[in-house]
Design an enzyme around this catalytic site. Structure first.
Site, PDB file in Angstrom:
ATOM      1  CB  CYS A   1      19.240 -30.979 -38.532  1.00  0.00           C
ATOM      2  SG  CYS A   1      20.641 -30.899 -37.406  1.00  0.00           S
TER       3      CYS A   1
ATOM      4  CG  PHE B   1       9.014  13.790 -17.229  1.00  0.00           C
ATOM      5  CD1 PHE B   1       8.902  14.250 -15.929  1.00  0.00           C
ATOM      6  CD2 PHE B   1      10.158  13.090 -17.586  1.00  0.00           C
ATOM      7  CE1 PHE B   1       9.907  14.018 -14.995  1.00  0.00           C
ATOM      8  CE2 PHE B   1      11.169  12.861 -16.680  1.00  0.00           C
ATOM      9  CZ  PHE B   1      11.036  13.331 -15.368  1.00  0.00           C
ATOM     10  CG  ASP B   2       9.965  11.887 -22.397  1.00  0.00           C
ATOM     11  OD1 ASP B   2      10.452  11.693 -21.255  1.00  0.00           O
ATOM     12  OD2 ASP B   2       9.404  11.010 -23.061  1.00  0.00           O
TER      13      ASP B   2
ATOM     14  CE  LYS C   1      15.190 -11.882   4.831  1.00  0.00           C
ATOM     15  NZ  LYS C   1      15.877 -12.090   3.561  1.00  0.00           N
TER      16      LYS C   1
ATOM     17  CB  CYS D   1      22.473 -28.594 -33.274  1.00  0.00           C
ATOM     18  SG  CYS D   1      22.423 -28.908 -35.050  1.00  0.00           S
TER      19      CYS D   1
ATOM     20  CG  LEU E   1      17.683  -9.151   8.901  1.00  0.00           C
ATOM     21  CD1 LEU E   1      16.435  -9.083   8.031  1.00  0.00           C
ATOM     22  CD2 LEU E   1      17.499  -8.315  10.159  1.00  0.00           C
TER      23      LEU E   1
ATOM     24  CB  CYS F   1      20.059 -27.083 -37.774  1.00  0.00           C
ATOM     25  SG  CYS F   1      19.091 -27.565 -36.349  1.00  0.00           S
TER      26      CYS F   1
ATOM     27  CD  GLU G   1      10.196  -2.734   7.801  1.00  0.00           C
ATOM     28  OE1 GLU G   1      11.088  -3.041   7.003  1.00  0.00           O
ATOM     29  OE2 GLU G   1      10.337  -1.903   8.709  1.00  0.00           O
TER      30      GLU G   1
ATOM     31  CB  CYS H   1      20.135 -31.872 -33.919  1.00  0.00           C
ATOM     32  SG  CYS H   1      19.019 -30.478 -34.126  1.00  0.00           S
TER      33      CYS H   1
HETATM   34  P1  AMP Z   1      19.373 -12.696   4.584  1.00  0.00           P
HETATM   35  O1  AMP Z   1      20.091 -12.176   3.368  1.00  0.00           O
HETATM   36  O2  AMP Z   1      18.423 -13.801   4.276  1.00  0.00           O
HETATM   37  O3  AMP Z   1      20.292 -12.935   5.750  1.00  0.00           O
HETATM   38  O4  AMP Z   1      18.431 -11.501   5.057  1.00  0.00           O
HETATM   39  C1  AMP Z   1      18.952 -10.261   5.406  1.00  0.00           C
HETATM   40  C2  AMP Z   1      18.668  -9.302   4.310  1.00  0.00           C
HETATM   41  O5  AMP Z   1      17.289  -9.107   4.130  1.00  0.00           O
HETATM   42  C3  AMP Z   1      19.175  -7.931   4.588  1.00  0.00           C
HETATM   43  O6  AMP Z   1      20.534  -7.806   4.308  1.00  0.00           O
HETATM   44  C4  AMP Z   1      18.326  -7.094   3.658  1.00  0.00           C
HETATM   45  O7  AMP Z   1      19.020  -6.946   2.429  1.00  0.00           O
HETATM   46  C5  AMP Z   1      17.112  -7.935   3.349  1.00  0.00           C
HETATM   47  N1  AMP Z   1      15.827  -7.286   3.627  1.00  0.00           N
HETATM   48  C6  AMP Z   1      14.764  -7.348   2.789  1.00  0.00           C
HETATM   49  N2  AMP Z   1      13.722  -6.670   3.259  1.00  0.00           N
HETATM   50  C7  AMP Z   1      14.095  -6.139   4.430  1.00  0.00           C
HETATM   51  C8  AMP Z   1      13.433  -5.318   5.391  1.00  0.00           C
HETATM   52  N3  AMP Z   1      12.156  -4.943   5.243  1.00  0.00           N
HETATM   53  N4  AMP Z   1      14.149  -4.944   6.488  1.00  0.00           N
HETATM   54  C9  AMP Z   1      15.434  -5.347   6.647  1.00  0.00           C
HETATM   55  N5  AMP Z   1      16.099  -6.121   5.784  1.00  0.00           N
HETATM   56  C10 AMP Z   1      15.445  -6.520   4.680  1.00  0.00           C
HETATM   57 ZN    ZN Z   2      20.231 -29.343 -35.649  1.00  0.00          ZN
END
Ligand code: AMP
Ligand code: ZN
Length: 813
Positions: free
Chosen positions: A408, A36-37, A114, A423, A83, A429, A112, A405
């Site tokens: 020392c 890849f590199d 968070k 310190c 949220l 020291c 999902e 400290c």
């Molecule tokens: P809060 O900052 O506690 O108000 O939570 C809202 C934030 O949760 C959003 O602005 C997102 O950045 C974050 N977030 C993290 N995971 C998710 C997710 N699966 N779906 C939507 N927001 C998410």
């Molecule tokens: Zn010291």
């Protein structure tokens, strides 16, 4: 010819994009790192030689390198809402009730994770990443496209049936591992440590140098699609599509739930499993799956009614404060640390917590032997969040911050406006002296081999070195044969390598001195307790035991874990030294007054009863332990050290500058300074504002540099290093050409044929200089569309040539 090259460039780009996708999204490695590199290097070379085929989304730009001084503010086309939060299942049921008031048909939820990071909105146009903006206040954010391009999880070009124009939102975060890595290298550089992965991730996105952003190792996950039209009817289907286009989506750890009960199950599962994830989450996000239902539900003033965050409670436990100890860093900064009675928290045993500084101790109103609440939030190091005052002994005293400290004994100072004590006894020291030399020889600095902390200590104790410039006058013959004994901690032995004994054996051995229990009696007692400390809780009327218990309480020892480790009990070396003087040639260097027992029988008893040595010859076992804790310089290592010191004279200037250990001057700053000032003498004579005006440097760092060079001793040391032959000048870099020698450039307006970063690299690689403002020193102003005040100003100078983007490209052709 040129067409062939263009084809070659494009096919390389495509191939590399595909490998990236396989690796980062599909988790399936299809090419070796080496190959890849190689390919990346080939592409880089072709692109450098043919800037006319520049593409802002080339995989080569992942490595970053462009500097952004100010991040432009961009209005979100679609507002980024917050949220709503919920904290228990009742809240969730209320939420479901509110939903079913509006919606009659069945409602599905997508649950999902968070992710705890910084949210981002990314615009894709015609399958290419075109703009990335932070959340900001939800209405407008900062444009950080160049920095986001360096994040490997984020595709630069899309695959399959992607829509023409859409926004995708997600979270940029740091894995625990990368967070720890960053802090480890900051610690080595003497920089303040970052508090938690979340702040570090969002801070990283705003760094001026995108190559630095790249180094942070950020990750990303995408979880929301927004556009005029949607490619499917449900959130769940869109996530699956987005995955096909090349995104890493939240789907992998998400679940489509038909009922709220399934949602609850998901939450309960992750509440405990989350600790095993390689990154932090602070809850679960629930979303109504059907987009039609989402539209019906709409938004409140702040958040969508169709989504809900469920926040986990941070895990919290109570434990006893055993003591507060203070560590002295290489810069003299003092860090107070709480030693706790070991306790299980979020899957790991916690024995210590950082107290950060005096203010935090005051705020907690911490007393001796308090019972404290320890919490693991987003931080890696657990934190004391409060004290259970009900359990406080009325006679216990407030923790008083040390005034001297611990190493020392010189008075400590607290700079006004700062929370940290220092310190200032730089030259007297020990941890500071050793720490500075350790930093000097470290891999990223002078890269001198054979000099671990123990060996440096040894040289220091033998008056061979008092600062790093003395390394260059060391002589091989004089260092051969030096020896020193370390205790387990100094020797850097991990817990598992320490001599440990089962509880029953420890009790048995201890009782040789007090009470003489039989091994069977000792075993019985050991079954009733988990820690040796808890001996005092055992009720047993056996006379021998009572005597033993009484003595034990008097000795007031403390031990950690189920096994009790000799490290915390007695200086093993001291005992060994008494018993086997033949292994201890040099004078005793121990001034460890913490041992309670100097009874040789005791250690004999323990060692004989230790499972580690059942089948080993006792004396050779002792010798091997002794050896483990001995640093000595033999001929071979002396050779390595001396040769390595000699070789370090070729280490380039930027690393030498870093090695000096100037406060706040890390690897990156050192590099910038070296490039800007080109020699140590130029830097020494530069004034504050000249230094502060270098990108990413700023006032605070500049002040520290000026202060460092104002100390006569430091100049003497540098002079000594100069005499030794170290590199104090920058070696000229290889250039592609020097067609821009003595020419300066400034780019303005919105550029369409190349990015500003890319163009600036081209200028530098051809020997030119980039300026940030119009002045009489400017030779060329390259103006894109909608160029404004800079163009107007430049027109007033006859000496400034104004170029279009095409005219600029013509110059390099
Ligand atoms: P809060 O900052 O506690 O108000 O939570 C809202 C934030 O949760 C959003 O602005 C997102 O950045 C974050 N977030 C993290 N995971 C998710 C997710 N699966 N779906 C939507 N927001 C998410
Ligand atoms: Zn010291």
């Amino acid at each position: 010819m040129s067409e062939n090259i263009q084809q070659k460039i494009e096919s390389l780009r495509e191939e590399l994009h595909q490998h990236n996708y396989n690796y980062y999204v599909l988790d399936n490695n299809t090419i070796s790192d080496f190959e890849f590199d190689e390919k990346l290097k080939e592409l880089q070379d072709l692109e450098a030689a043919h800037p006319e085929f520049f593409d802002a989304n080339s995989p080569t730009l992942r490595v970053g390198g462009g500097i952004t001084k100010n991040f432009p503010t961009v209005r979100h086309q679609y507002r980024m809402y917050s949220l709503d939060n919920s904290y228990d299942f009742d809240d969730l049921e209320d939420w479901e009730k509110r939903i079913t008031k509006t919606i009659e048909e069945p409602v599905e939820f997508v649950a999902e994770l968070k992710y705890d990071g910084a949210s981002i909105s990314i615009l894709y146009e015609n399958g290419k990443l075109s703009q990335a903006v932070t959340r900001g206040d939800g209405f407008q954010g900062d444009e950080i496209t160049n920095n986001v391009r360096t994040i490997s999880d984020i595709p630069l070009t899309l695959k399959a049936d992607f829509p023409n124009r859409f926004f995708i939102r997600g979270e940029i975060y740091l894995t625990r591992k990368n967070f720890e890595k960053i802090n480890k290298s900051r610690e080595e550089e003497g920089l303040d440590l970052f508090m938690n992965p979340r702040n570090t991730a969002s801070g990283s996105l705003k760094m001026q140098d995108s190559a630095e952003v790249r180094k942070r190792g950020l990750s990303a996950v995408l979880y929301q699609y927004i556009a005029e039209e949607f490619p499917a009817d449900t959130h769940w289907e869109i996530l699956a599509k987005a995955k096909n286009w090349g995104f890493r989506v939240s789907e992998d750890q998400a679940k489509l739930c038909k009922t709220l009960d399934e949602v609850k199950e998901f939450i309960t599962f992750w509440d405990t499993e989350r600790h095993k994830l390689p990154f932090e989450i602070d809850g679960i996000v629930l979303k109504v799956n059907s987009l039609k239902q989402q539209r019906q539900l709409g938004y409140t003033a702040k958040s969508p009614r169709w989504a809900m965050a469920y926040k986990f409670k941070a895990e919290k436990v109570e434990t006893e404060l055993l003591s507060v100890s203070y560590q002295v860093g290489r810069t003299g900064a003092i860090t107070p640390v709480a030693n706790l009675k070991p306790v299980l928290l979020a899957g790991t045993t916690v024995k210590r917590a950082s107290l950060h500084n005096e203010d935090i101790i005051k705020k907690l109103d911490l007393h001796d032997n308090d019972f404290v609440y320890v919490e693991k939030g987003g931080e890696i190091i657990p934190k004391i969040v409060g004290v259970n005052t009900e359990k406080r002994d009325n006679s216990s005293k407030e923790i008083e911050y040390i005034t001297k400290c611990p190493e020392c004994k010189k008075p400590l100072y607290r700079i006004s406006g700062q929370a940290i004590h220092y310190c200032l006894n730089e030259d007297g020291c020990k941890p500071q002296i050793i720490g500075r030399i350790q930093h000097f020889v470290s891999r990223k600095a002078m890269d001198i081999e054979g000099l671990g902390g123990g060996t440096i200590d040894l040289l220091y104790h033998n008056n061979m070195i008092s600062n790093y410039s003395d390394l260059y006058s060391l002589e091989k013959e004089k260092i051969i044969g030096l020896e020193k004994w370390l205790d387990n901690e100094e020797a850097g032995l991990k817990d598992e390598n320490q001599l440990q004994v089962p509880l029953s054996k420890a009790i048995f051995a201890l009782s040789k001195k007090w009470g003489n229990l039989t091994i069977i009696e000792a075993e019985e007692i050991s079954k009733q307790i988990n820690y040796i400390d808890d001996l005092i809780l055992v009720n047993n009327t056996n006379k021998k035991f009572l005597k033993f218990k009484q003595e034990f309480i008097k000795a007031n020892s403390y031990i950690n874990g189920n096994y009790f480790s000799l490290k915390n009990y007695v200086s093993l070396n001291y005992l060994l030294e008494l018993k086997f003087p033949q292994y201890f040639k040099s004078d005793s260097l121990f001034d460890n007054s913490n041992y309670y027992f100097d009874n040789i029988d005791f250690i004999d008893e323990i060692l004989k009863n230790n499972k580690h040595i059942d089948d080993k010859d006792f004396e050779s076992f002792i010798a091997s332990i002794a050896d483990r804790n001995r640093v000595g310089i033999k001929e071979k290592s002396a050779e390595l050290i001396i040769n390595s010191i000699k070789e370090s004279k070729n280490i380039p200037f930027e690393k030498v500058l870093f090695a000096l250990g100037i406060k706040h001057v890390g690897e990156t700053v050192a590099k910038k300074l070296a490039k800007e000032f080109r020699s140590i003498d130029n830097l020494i004579t530069a004034n504050l504002s000249e230094i502060a005006s270098v990108g990413d440097v700023g006032e605070k760092i500049a002040e520290s540099i000026v202060k460092f060079f104002s100390v006569e001793k430091h100049i003497q040391i540098i002079n000594k290093l100069k005499v030794a032959g170290l590199q104090f000048n920058l070696k000229e870099e290889e250039l592609l050409s020097n067609i821009f020698e003595n020419k300066s450039f400034l780019f303005t307006g919105s550029l369409t044929k190349f990015t500003r970063d890319g163009a600036q690299v081209i200028v530098e690689k051809n020997g030119g200089k980039n300026l940030s403002a119009v002045s009489k020193n400017l030779d060329f102003l390259v103006a894109g569309e909608k160029a404004g005040s800079k163009l107007e100003k430049a027109k007033k100078f006859d000496t400034i040539k104004i170029l279009t983007e095409d005219e600029f490209l013509d110059l390099i052709k």
